[in-house]
Design a protein around this motif. Structure first.
Motif, mmCIF file in Angstrom:
data_model
loop_
_atom_site.group_PDB
_atom_site.id
_atom_site.type_symbol
_atom_site.label_atom_id
_atom_site.label_comp_id
_atom_site.label_asym_id
_atom_site.label_seq_id
_atom_site.Cartn_x
_atom_site.Cartn_y
_atom_site.Cartn_z
ATOM 1 N N PHE A 93 0.790 -1.224 0.000
ATOM 2 C CA PHE A 93 0.000 0.000 0.000
ATOM 3 C C PHE A 93 0.827 1.282 0.000
ATOM 4 C CE2 PHE A 93 -2.496 -3.291 2.164
ATOM 5 C CZ PHE A 93 -3.567 -3.388 1.274
ATOM 6 N N GLY A 94 2.158 1.136 0.163
ATOM 7 C CA GLY A 94 3.015 2.310 0.119
ATOM 8 C C GLY A 94 3.429 2.820 1.488
ATOM 9 N N GLN A 95 4.364 3.766 1.469
ATOM 10 C CA GLN A 95 4.910 4.339 2.696
ATOM 11 C C GLN A 95 3.810 5.005 3.526
ATOM 12 O OE1 GLN A 95 8.149 3.998 3.368
ATOM 13 N NE2 GLN A 95 8.079 5.025 5.341
ATOM 14 N N GLY A 96 3.834 4.752 4.830
ATOM 15 C CA GLY A 96 2.875 5.370 5.737
ATOM 16 C C GLY A 96 1.717 4.466 6.117
ATOM 17 N N TYR A 97 1.574 3.336 5.427
ATOM 18 C CA TYR A 97 0.486 2.416 5.751
ATOM 19 C C TYR A 97 0.980 1.351 6.742
ATOM 20 C CZ TYR A 97 -2.557 4.225 2.090
ATOM 21 O OH TYR A 97 -3.366 5.025 1.327
ATOM 22 N N GLY A 98 0.069 0.917 7.569
ATOM 23 C CA GLY A 98 0.357 -0.210 8.450
ATOM 24 C C GLY A 98 1.115 0.146 9.711
ATOM 25 N N GLY A 99 1.286 1.443 9.985
ATOM 26 C CA GLY A 99 1.998 1.830 11.201
ATOM 27 C C GLY A 99 1.128 1.687 12.432
ATOM 28 N N ARG A 100 1.727 1.243 13.521
ATOM 29 C CA ARG A 100 0.977 1.076 14.775
ATOM 30 C C ARG A 100 1.668 1.888 15.875
ATOM 31 N NH1 ARG A 100 1.416 -2.213 19.173
ATOM 32 N NH2 ARG A 100 3.151 -3.363 18.221
ATOM 33 N N GLU A 101 0.902 2.801 16.476
ATOM 34 C CA GLU A 101 1.469 3.650 17.520
ATOM 35 C C GLU A 101 1.617 2.874 18.831
ATOM 36 O OE1 GLU A 101 -0.784 7.197 18.034
ATOM 37 O OE2 GLU A 101 -0.017 8.128 16.199
ATOM 38 N N TYR A 102 2.688 3.224 19.554
ATOM 39 C CA TYR A 102 2.904 2.643 20.880
ATOM 40 C C TYR A 102 3.631 3.659 21.747
ATOM 41 C CZ TYR A 102 7.746 1.953 19.376
ATOM 42 O OH TYR A 102 9.026 2.166 18.920
ATOM 43 N N LYS A 103 3.490 3.493 23.034
ATOM 44 C CA LYS A 103 4.116 4.426 23.973
ATOM 45 C C LYS A 103 5.513 3.951 24.354
ATOM 46 C CE LYS A 103 0.074 6.543 26.161
ATOM 47 N NZ LYS A 103 -0.622 6.822 27.444
ATOM 48 N N LYS A 104 6.444 4.913 24.367
ATOM 49 C CA LYS A 104 7.804 4.644 24.808
ATOM 50 C C LYS A 104 8.060 5.437 26.085
ATOM 51 C CE LYS A 104 9.895 6.098 21.143
ATOM 52 N NZ LYS A 104 11.001 6.414 20.194
ATOM 53 N N VAL A 105 8.682 4.795 27.074
ATOM 54 C CA VAL A 105 8.975 5.448 28.352
ATOM 55 C C VAL A 105 10.486 5.468 28.547
ATOM 56 C CG1 VAL A 105 8.682 5.410 30.842
ATOM 57 C CG2 VAL A 105 6.789 4.735 29.356
ATOM 58 N N GLY A 106 11.011 6.660 28.763
ATOM 59 C CA GLY A 106 12.435 6.819 29.038
ATOM 60 C C GLY A 106 12.645 7.483 30.377
ATOM 61 N N THR A 107 13.801 7.282 30.964
ATOM 62 C CA THR A 107 14.087 7.866 32.273
ATOM 63 C C THR A 107 15.440 8.547 32.269
ATOM 64 O OG1 THR A 107 15.078 5.825 33.113
ATOM 65 C CG2 THR A 107 12.713 6.124 33.470
ATOM 66 N N GLY A 108 15.597 9.467 33.180
ATOM 67 C CA GLY A 108 16.853 10.169 33.359
ATOM 68 C C GLY A 108 16.837 10.908 34.678
ATOM 69 N N SER A 109 17.682 11.883 34.796
ATOM 70 C CA SER A 109 17.792 12.652 36.037
ATOM 71 C C SER A 109 17.623 14.135 35.742
ATOM 72 C CB SER A 109 19.159 12.414 36.689
ATOM 73 O OG SER A 109 19.372 11.045 36.950
ATOM 74 N N GLY A 110 17.400 14.889 36.790
ATOM 75 C CA GLY A 110 17.295 16.347 36.689
ATOM 76 C C GLY A 110 17.759 16.971 37.986
ATOM 77 N N VAL A 111 18.025 18.274 37.952
ATOM 78 C CA VAL A 111 18.551 18.979 39.121
ATOM 79 C C VAL A 111 17.664 20.175 39.435
ATOM 80 C CG1 VAL A 111 20.549 20.122 40.138
ATOM 81 C CG2 VAL A 111 20.889 18.311 38.442
ATOM 82 N N LEU A 112 17.130 20.224 40.647
ATOM 83 C CA LEU A 112 16.367 21.381 41.097
ATOM 84 C C LEU A 112 17.329 22.541 41.340
ATOM 85 C CD1 LEU A 112 13.923 19.573 43.518
ATOM 86 C CD2 LEU A 112 13.191 21.203 41.745
ATOM 87 N N ILE A 113 17.067 23.685 40.685
ATOM 88 C CA ILE A 113 17.963 24.834 40.819
ATOM 89 C C ILE A 113 17.271 26.025 41.480
ATOM 90 C CG2 ILE A 113 19.456 24.168 38.911
ATOM 91 C CD1 ILE A 113 17.864 26.113 37.135
#
Length: 461
Positions: A93-113
């Motif tokens: 069907f061509g580019q852009g068809y058949g895509g399925r969305e899903y959630k990605k979760v990433g983690t890291g750090s931060g500094v309160l200033i």
């Protein structure tokens, strides 16, 4: 009677002789033994230090710094939406068809200033996030608002709605010394409130590739995935860097990590708070990084810039900025990235063996015509990036390079990279110019043409 007197005299004489022999032969030997024992206890050779005393005097206490920072470093969780492609559906069907969305979760750090919830972290920690959550050391959770980001320095600023929070004050990263103790505080592998210690191994470190601040603090404090955006602090608990990268073939810590210096991070955060964007300062000179000099060699000076007006000339060697020694291009970039347009700096140059000190008012890079390799570059708006479906790149505003014109490159094209170096900001052009002397040394260009199609040109045109 006489016999008794004789015996007494003989006994007395014998005792006297025995006492004399004892004092002469035996007593000095014992005294000598005692003196030897005393010397063995009290004498230290001149080349020996009392190591216990030295250790006690030089012991460093990390507990104060750890206690001051551990509650001010937060856990950052970002949620983004990804698309899983279906190759079979695209085939039929061509580019852009058949895509399925899903959630990605990433983690890291931060500094309160700040006590009212401003948080500094890395841009790559929150990039493309649709939802941001902050978890404090006491397990309290908050939704975070993104105030602004700066991809060039990999710094982002967040805000949570809270008050009276623990926070870390900024230290002076220029004042740090190689060999000085430093603590890395963050959340590696989702292990909250982790503190590691090491020394500052190097300053002004250029990691090459697409890293554009070129002036990292290098430390051997252990930093792993999840530490990104966390704090690098000195033994007083002052923020001297934002942990950003590790040098590893495995993706985990193997010896060295790198932090954005606090002076750069602070300046970026202040711009994001005030303007929502970062304004970049430049001297107005081009640098030849291949020249073997004790400093950086000025190969050209742009007209009507601060450098031009202050009297910097082609052929000068910049050796100091604000009395901070400049040994290489990365040192100069580090000093300028921490400054704002309009600020004045004291530049020391070596001109034909004579030292000159000049006061330079820094220009804003967007005020300059940034031209290199026969191309005049301009910035891309967010709308233009979205239309072309690109995350970065620079607009070709004018082109005077015959070879590139023959390739079909025209004004309106977007250049994504030169010699595998991404060009996302006008300051990136200066980096490429320092590495490539002329258009003859351009070996590879990646562009987006007027039709929105990506093209790659390699040497051989």
């Amino acid at each position: 009677m006489k016999q008794n007197i004789k015996l007494f005299i003989v006994a007395l004489l014998g005792g006297f002789i025995s006492l004399t022999l004892y004092n002469t032969l035996i007593s000095p030997e014992k005294e000598q033994v005692n003196q030897t024992e005393t010397q063995a206890v009290n004498h230290f050779p001149v080349y020996t230090n009392n190591s216990k005393l030295v250790a006690a005097e030089s012991a460093v206490d990390f507990t104060t710094a750890a206690e001051a920072t551990v509650n001010a470093v937060v856990h950052v969780t970002n949620t983004s939406v990804g698309v899983q492609q279906d190759p079979l559906a695209q085939l039929f069907f061509g580019q852009g068809y058949g895509g399925r969305e899903y959630k990605k979760v990433g983690t890291g750090s931060g500094v309160l200033i700040s006590p009212d919830g401003y948080i500094i972290t890395n841009n790559h920690v929150i990039d493309n996030a649709t939802d941001l959550e902050i978890v404090l050391n006491n397990k309290e959770r908050y939704k975070a608002e993104l105030i602004g980001t700066d991809k060039a320095t990999d710094i982002a600023l967040l805000k949570i709605d809270a008050q009276d929070l623990h926070y870390i004050t900024f230290g002076d990263s220029d004042a740090t010394k190689i060999g000085e103790w430093a603590l890395a505080v963050g959340n590696p592998y989702n292990l909250t409130s982790t503190v590691t210690a090491g020394i500052i191994s190097a300053k002004g470190r250029d990691l090459g590739g697409n890293n554009r601040i070129e002036s990292y603090i290098q430390t051997d404090a252990a930093v792993n995935p999840g530490n990104s955006g966390g704090a690098l602090v000195n033994t007083r608990g002052e923020l001297i860097g934002i942990n950003t990268a590790i040098s590893s073939q495995t993706g985990s810590f193997v010896g060295y990590s790198f932090a954005v210096p606090s002076n750069i991070a602070k300046r970026v955060v202040e711009d994001l708070m005030e303007n929502g964007m970062v304004k970049r300062a430049v001297l107005g000179v081009s640098i030849d990084a291949e020249k073997d000099v004790n400093g950086v060699y000025v190969s050209d000076v742009s007209k009507d810039t601060g450098a031009d007006k202050a009297g910097i000339e082609k052929g000068d060697v910049i050796t100091k900025v604000n009395n901070v020694a400049i040994h290489k291009f990365a040192d100069l970039v580090g000093q300028l990235t921490a400054k704002r347009p309009g600020e004045e700096v004291i530049v020391t140059v070596d001109r034909d063996g004579s030292e000159k000190t000049l006061k330079v008012k820094l220009s804003e890079i967007n005020d300059l015509i940034t031209e290199a390799f026969g191309i005049q570059f301009g910035t891309l708006s967010d709308a233009h990036k979205k239309k072309l479906e690109v995350n970065g790149g620079l607009l070709v505003k004018k082109i005077n390079n015959n070879d590139l014109q023959k390739l079909g490159i025209r004004p309106g094209y977007v250049i994504l990279s030169i010699n595998n170096i991404n060009v996302d900001a006008l300051s990136d052009v200066d980096k490429v110019k320092s590495m490539v002397k002329s258009s003859e040394k351009i070996n590879k260009l990646v562009v987006v043409n007027l039709n929105g199609t990506k093209e790659t040109f390699s040497r051989g045109w």
